[in-house]
Scaffold this motif. Structure first.
Motif, PDB file in Angstrom:
ATOM      1  N   THR A   1      -3.900   3.724   7.949  1.00  0.00           N
ATOM      2  CA  THR A   1      -2.650   3.701   8.706  1.00  0.00           C
ATOM      3  C   THR A   1      -2.912   3.397  10.173  1.00  0.00           C
ATOM      4  O   THR A   1      -2.219   2.572  10.780  1.00  0.00           O
ATOM      5  N   SER A   2      -3.926   4.033  10.744  1.00  0.00           N
ATOM      6  CA  SER A   2      -4.257   3.813  12.159  1.00  0.00           C
ATOM      7  C   SER A   2      -4.667   2.372  12.417  1.00  0.00           C
ATOM      8  O   SER A   2      -4.229   1.756  13.391  1.00  0.00           O
ATOM      9  N   ILE A   3      -5.494   1.821  11.550  1.00  0.00           N
ATOM     10  CA  ILE A   3      -5.938   0.431  11.719  1.00  0.00           C
ATOM     11  C   ILE A   3      -4.751  -0.514  11.574  1.00  0.00           C
ATOM     12  O   ILE A   3      -4.606  -1.470  12.356  1.00  0.00           O
TER      13      ILE A   3
ATOM     14  N   PHE B   1       0.858  -1.174   0.000  1.00  0.00           N
ATOM     15  CA  PHE B   1       0.000   0.000   0.000  1.00  0.00           C
ATOM     16  C   PHE B   1       0.897   1.228   0.000  1.00  0.00           C
ATOM     17  O   PHE B   1       1.752   1.375   0.874  1.00  0.00           O
ATOM     18  N   VAL B   2       0.696   2.097  -0.975  1.00  0.00           N
ATOM     19  CA  VAL B   2       1.544   3.265  -1.159  1.00  0.00           C
ATOM     20  C   VAL B   2       0.704   4.523  -0.959  1.00  0.00           C
ATOM     21  O   VAL B   2      -0.395   4.622  -1.515  1.00  0.00           O
TER      22      VAL B   2
ATOM     23  N   GLN C   1      -0.112  13.484  -0.763  1.00  0.00           N
ATOM     24  CA  GLN C   1      -1.074  13.362   0.338  1.00  0.00           C
ATOM     25  C   GLN C   1      -0.498  14.025   1.583  1.00  0.00           C
ATOM     26  O   GLN C   1       0.718  14.082   1.770  1.00  0.00           O
ATOM     27  N   ARG C   2      -1.393  14.468   2.466  1.00  0.00           N
ATOM     28  CA  ARG C   2      -0.926  15.105   3.700  1.00  0.00           C
ATOM     29  C   ARG C   2      -0.244  14.079   4.603  1.00  0.00           C
ATOM     30  O   ARG C   2      -0.461  12.878   4.470  1.00  0.00           O
ATOM     31  N   ASN C   3       0.559  14.556   5.513  1.00  0.00           N
ATOM     32  CA  ASN C   3       1.238  13.684   6.462  1.00  0.00           C
ATOM     33  C   ASN C   3       0.224  13.059   7.416  1.00  0.00           C
ATOM     34  O   ASN C   3      -0.882  13.571   7.585  1.00  0.00           O
ATOM     35  N   TYR C   4       0.637  12.002   8.067  1.00  0.00           N
ATOM     36  CA  TYR C   4      -0.216  11.386   9.076  1.00  0.00           C
ATOM     37  C   TYR C   4      -0.456  12.415  10.169  1.00  0.00           C
ATOM     38  O   TYR C   4       0.483  12.991  10.723  1.00  0.00           O
ATOM     39  N   ASP C   5      -1.734  12.644  10.488  1.00  0.00           N
ATOM     40  CA  ASP C   5      -2.087  13.777  11.326  1.00  0.00           C
ATOM     41  C   ASP C   5      -3.011  13.421  12.488  1.00  0.00           C
ATOM     42  O   ASP C   5      -3.425  14.288  13.237  1.00  0.00           O
ATOM     43  N   TRP C   6      -3.374  12.159  12.626  1.00  0.00           N
ATOM     44  CA  TRP C   6      -4.324  11.802  13.675  1.00  0.00           C
ATOM     45  C   TRP C   6      -3.694  11.955  15.053  1.00  0.00           C
ATOM     46  O   TRP C   6      -2.540  11.608  15.275  1.00  0.00           O
ATOM     47  N   LYS C   7      -4.508  12.456  15.959  1.00  0.00           N
ATOM     48  CA  LYS C   7      -4.099  12.623  17.356  1.00  0.00           C
ATOM     49  C   LYS C   7      -4.637  11.441  18.162  1.00  0.00           C
ATOM     50  O   LYS C   7      -5.359  10.587  17.659  1.00  0.00           O
TER      51      LYS C   7
END
Length: 84
Positions: A77-79, A19-20, A25-31
């Motif tokens: 990404t989170s999962i 998976f690319v 795309q924006r950076n990983y941003d989840w808090k």
């Protein structure tokens, strides 16, 4: 464009697939709060057996072994990190 209703298990279980996330795309941003909510939703589904709409994941197959994630990369990404 085609739409398919698939479970996250089906999506992630494609063998030998990379998976690319494209550089635009924006950076990983989840808090932490975002991840906690996702985890609570997953626990609720596991406890009740109910289905849950996780959201849309848009991707493009570039080859039989590569999928470019266009939308849904934060959730995916989170999962993946939770499963790891």
């Amino acid at each position: 464009m085609q739409a398919h209703n698939s479970s996250i298990e089906e999506f992630l279980s494609v063998q030998r697939t990379v998976f690319v996330v494209p550089v635009y795309q924006r950076n990983y941003d989840w808090k932490e709060a975002n991840c906690k909510q996702l985890f609570q939703d997953i626990c609720h589904v596991a406890d009740t057996g109910n289905e849950h709409f996780l959201g849309t994941i848009c991707f493009k197959d570039y080859s039989s072994h590569e999928r470019s994630i266009i939308d849904g990369q934060q959730r995916l990404t989170s999962i993946t990190l939770m499963l790891k």
